[in-house]
Design a protein around this motif. Structure first.
Motif, mmCIF file in Angstrom:
data_model
loop_
_atom_site.group_PDB
_atom_site.id
_atom_site.type_symbol
_atom_site.label_atom_id
_atom_site.label_comp_id
_atom_site.label_asym_id
_atom_site.label_seq_id
_atom_site.Cartn_x
_atom_site.Cartn_y
_atom_site.Cartn_z
ATOM 1 N N ALA A 147 0.801 -1.227 0.000
ATOM 2 C CA ALA A 147 0.000 0.000 0.000
ATOM 3 C C ALA A 147 0.828 1.269 0.000
ATOM 4 O O ALA A 147 0.306 2.346 -0.295
ATOM 5 N N THR A 148 2.117 1.188 0.307
ATOM 6 C CA THR A 148 2.892 2.375 0.653
ATOM 7 C C THR A 148 3.410 3.139 -0.563
ATOM 8 O O THR A 148 3.584 2.592 -1.649
ATOM 9 N N HIS A 149 3.687 4.439 -0.330
ATOM 10 C CA HIS A 149 4.365 5.260 -1.324
ATOM 11 C C HIS A 149 5.858 5.361 -1.032
ATOM 12 O O HIS A 149 6.628 5.847 -1.875
ATOM 13 N N GLY A 150 6.270 4.947 0.155
ATOM 14 C CA GLY A 150 7.679 4.975 0.526
ATOM 15 C C GLY A 150 7.842 4.468 1.943
ATOM 16 O O GLY A 150 6.858 4.317 2.684
ATOM 17 N N ILE A 151 9.090 4.196 2.345
ATOM 18 C CA ILE A 151 9.321 3.613 3.668
ATOM 19 C C ILE A 151 10.348 4.425 4.457
ATOM 20 O O ILE A 151 11.249 5.052 3.895
ATOM 21 N N LEU A 152 10.162 4.404 5.775
ATOM 22 C CA LEU A 152 11.162 4.848 6.742
ATOM 23 C C LEU A 152 11.688 3.616 7.450
ATOM 24 O O LEU A 152 10.900 2.753 7.859
ATOM 25 N N VAL A 153 13.007 3.530 7.612
ATOM 26 C CA VAL A 153 13.603 2.348 8.244
ATOM 27 C C VAL A 153 14.445 2.791 9.435
ATOM 28 O O VAL A 153 15.524 3.383 9.256
ATOM 29 N N PRO A 154 13.983 2.525 10.666
ATOM 30 C CA PRO A 154 14.818 2.811 11.835
ATOM 31 C C PRO A 154 15.875 1.710 12.003
ATOM 32 O O PRO A 154 15.580 0.529 11.805
ATOM 33 N N GLN A 171 12.814 -8.685 0.834
ATOM 34 C CA GLN A 171 11.368 -8.745 1.016
ATOM 35 C C GLN A 171 10.655 -7.707 0.146
ATOM 36 O O GLN A 171 9.586 -7.980 -0.418
ATOM 37 N N ILE A 172 11.227 -6.536 0.025
ATOM 38 C CA ILE A 172 10.632 -5.490 -0.807
ATOM 39 C C ILE A 172 10.570 -5.947 -2.259
ATOM 40 O O ILE A 172 9.547 -5.766 -2.943
ATOM 41 N N VAL A 173 11.647 -6.548 -2.742
ATOM 42 C CA VAL A 173 11.659 -7.053 -4.120
ATOM 43 C C VAL A 173 10.585 -8.116 -4.301
ATOM 44 O O VAL A 173 9.862 -8.140 -5.314
ATOM 45 N N TYR A 174 10.445 -9.000 -3.306
ATOM 46 C CA TYR A 174 9.427 -10.048 -3.383
ATOM 47 C C TYR A 174 8.020 -9.450 -3.470
ATOM 48 O O TYR A 174 7.210 -9.869 -4.309
ATOM 49 N N VAL A 175 7.724 -8.465 -2.623
ATOM 50 C CA VAL A 175 6.386 -7.862 -2.613
ATOM 51 C C VAL A 175 6.116 -7.146 -3.933
ATOM 52 O O VAL A 175 5.023 -7.245 -4.497
ATOM 53 N N GLN A 176 7.108 -6.415 -4.429
ATOM 54 C CA GLN A 176 6.929 -5.708 -5.694
ATOM 55 C C GLN A 176 6.558 -6.669 -6.816
ATOM 56 O O GLN A 176 5.694 -6.367 -7.651
ATOM 57 N N GLN A 177 7.199 -7.824 -6.835
ATOM 58 C CA GLN A 177 6.912 -8.808 -7.873
ATOM 59 C C GLN A 177 5.585 -9.516 -7.617
ATOM 60 O O GLN A 177 4.807 -9.758 -8.552
ATOM 61 N N TYR A 186 12.883 4.451 -0.674
ATOM 62 C CA TYR A 186 13.244 4.728 0.708
ATOM 63 C C TYR A 186 13.120 6.232 0.937
ATOM 64 O O TYR A 186 13.832 7.015 0.326
ATOM 65 N N PHE A 187 12.216 6.637 1.825
ATOM 66 C CA PHE A 187 12.195 8.029 2.240
ATOM 67 C C PHE A 187 13.399 8.340 3.123
ATOM 68 O O PHE A 187 13.842 9.481 3.198
ATOM 69 N N GLY A 188 13.908 7.315 3.808
ATOM 70 C CA GLY A 188 15.108 7.530 4.603
ATOM 71 C C GLY A 188 15.343 6.425 5.613
ATOM 72 O O GLY A 188 14.446 5.647 5.941
ATOM 73 N N VAL A 189 16.596 6.354 6.082
ATOM 74 C CA VAL A 189 17.012 5.446 7.151
ATOM 75 C C VAL A 189 17.318 6.306 8.377
ATOM 76 O O VAL A 189 18.002 7.331 8.271
ATOM 77 N N ALA A 210 25.651 3.634 5.517
ATOM 78 C CA ALA A 210 25.611 4.710 4.528
ATOM 79 C C ALA A 210 25.984 4.199 3.145
ATOM 80 O O ALA A 210 25.553 4.763 2.125
ATOM 81 N N GLY A 211 26.758 3.100 3.105
ATOM 82 C CA GLY A 211 27.158 2.534 1.831
ATOM 83 C C GLY A 211 26.020 1.946 1.028
ATOM 84 O O GLY A 211 26.174 1.678 -0.173
ATOM 85 N N PHE A 212 24.855 1.733 1.647
ATOM 86 C CA PHE A 212 23.695 1.228 0.908
ATOM 87 C C PHE A 212 23.154 2.274 -0.060
ATOM 88 O O PHE A 212 22.413 1.950 -0.982
ATOM 89 N N GLY A 213 23.474 3.537 0.172
ATOM 90 C CA GLY A 213 23.039 4.583 -0.740
ATOM 91 C C GLY A 213 21.695 5.194 -0.410
ATOM 92 O O GLY A 213 21.209 6.052 -1.154
ATOM 93 N N TYR A 214 21.066 4.802 0.700
ATOM 94 C CA TYR A 214 19.788 5.385 1.090
ATOM 95 C C TYR A 214 20.029 6.642 1.923
ATOM 96 O O TYR A 214 21.029 6.732 2.639
ATOM 97 N N PRO A 215 19.126 7.618 1.856
ATOM 98 C CA PRO A 215 19.333 8.845 2.636
ATOM 99 C C PRO A 215 19.314 8.564 4.134
ATOM 100 O O PRO A 215 18.383 7.929 4.635
#
Length: 309
Positions: A147-154, A171-177, A186-189, A210-215
């Protein structure tokens, strides 16, 4: 309406505190905010916001997700009375309910699992919807991701969070498929739950994250003020507005709101049609009874019905 899922299958990383803090900070900015407590443990509802669970006989999120109850979403919502609200804003909550613990088994039985939450909230009238996900990669989390438009990951700045982030990506790739939807951004970590000053080990883990490239967004360090605010059933932005944690939540809310301002009407997530056996039988029976005569009339009423769980 922008839907943000706060997700991490690793427990104890500050997920509920982030959901409540960001939602309250958005409401403080004058946004209409709905927080959905999708975690069966219900910490956002009872511990953080001091609200009661939905009564057993009342409409509830659990009943809505399984179509036991099919009323308007407004009947599920309660306002939070102890938050600072900006002009035009609102801070409302869909609380947890006792039936949430049994949801995973029942939702798995649906022909198209993953779309139930999107169906329930599709007509909600809010600027922001924040979903507090359970600490598991299960069908409830899948519903939030669908349902989401983006995620926050603590995350905590340690090596276990690095592995958890990799598992979440899978898991995200699985759900998308599985539900055939667009990629989930990712809105941010949000690093948190560490003591200040940050240790060398934590700093090294944070650099690797930080090496994952997400904000990487504002940090939310440990502080007893979070427990004190929860004991009063208030978000920390209201209870202790000048603290480091409250400032961090406002900065995170600003990031979410920037996404909303740039795209105030994001494309709704398409909801797959669900084949419901009972509805199909009723429709066939009604049509045949109307059009048939003689011995065949009401014949389809005799078809076996799927037993109710």
């Amino acid at each position: 309406m922008q839907i943000t899922s706060v997700v991490n299958q690793k427990g104890g990383v500050g997920k509920t505190a982030l959901t409540v803090g960001a939602a309250a900070a958005l409401a403080e900015r004058g946004r209409r905010v709905l927080l959905i407590d999708l975690d069966p443990q219900g910490h956002a509802t009872t511990e953080m916001l001091g609200l009661p669970e939905a009564a057993p006989q009342a409409p509830s999120l659990a009943k809505a997700l399984t179509k036991v109850w099919k009323g308007p979403i407004e009947d599920l919502i309660v306002p939070h009375p102890r938050s600072n609200i900006g002009p035009g804003g609102a801070f409302d909550v869909i609380p947890t309910s006792p039936g949430m613990f049994d949801l995973i088994r029942r939702l798995d039985a649906f022909r198209v699992p993953g779309w139930q939450l999107a169906r329930v909230i599709q007509f909600a009238n809010y600027d922001h919807v924040l979903i507090d996900c359970p600490p598991a990669l299960d069908v409830l989390t899948n519903n939030a991701l669908a349902a989401t438009h983006g995620i926050l990951v603590p995350v905590q700045p340690d090596r276990t969070s690095i592995r958890a982030l990799r598992l979440l990506n899978d898991q995200i790739v699985y759900v998308q498929q599985a539900v055939n939807r667009e990629p989930i951004p990712y809105f941010g970590v949000v690093p948190g739950l560490y003591r200040r000053p940050m240790s060398t080990y934590a700093a090294a883990a944070l650099n690797e994250l930080a090496g994952f490239g997400y904000p990487l967004l504002s940090h939310v360090p440990l502080g007893v003020v979070m427990n004190e605010a929860a004991a009063h059933g208030m978000p920390v932005t209201t209870f202790a507005p000048e603290t480091t944690q409250a400032v961090a939540f406002r900065q995170i809310a600003e990031v979410l709101d920037d996404h909303f301002v740039r795209s105030p009407n994001p494309s709704p997530v398409p909801i797959a049609d669900e084949f419901v056996f009972e509805d199909f039988i009723k429709e066939v029976s009604k049509t045949r009874s109307t059009n048939d005569n003689g011995a065949r009339k009401k014949l389809y009423d005799l078809l076996p019905k799927k037993p109710q769980s």
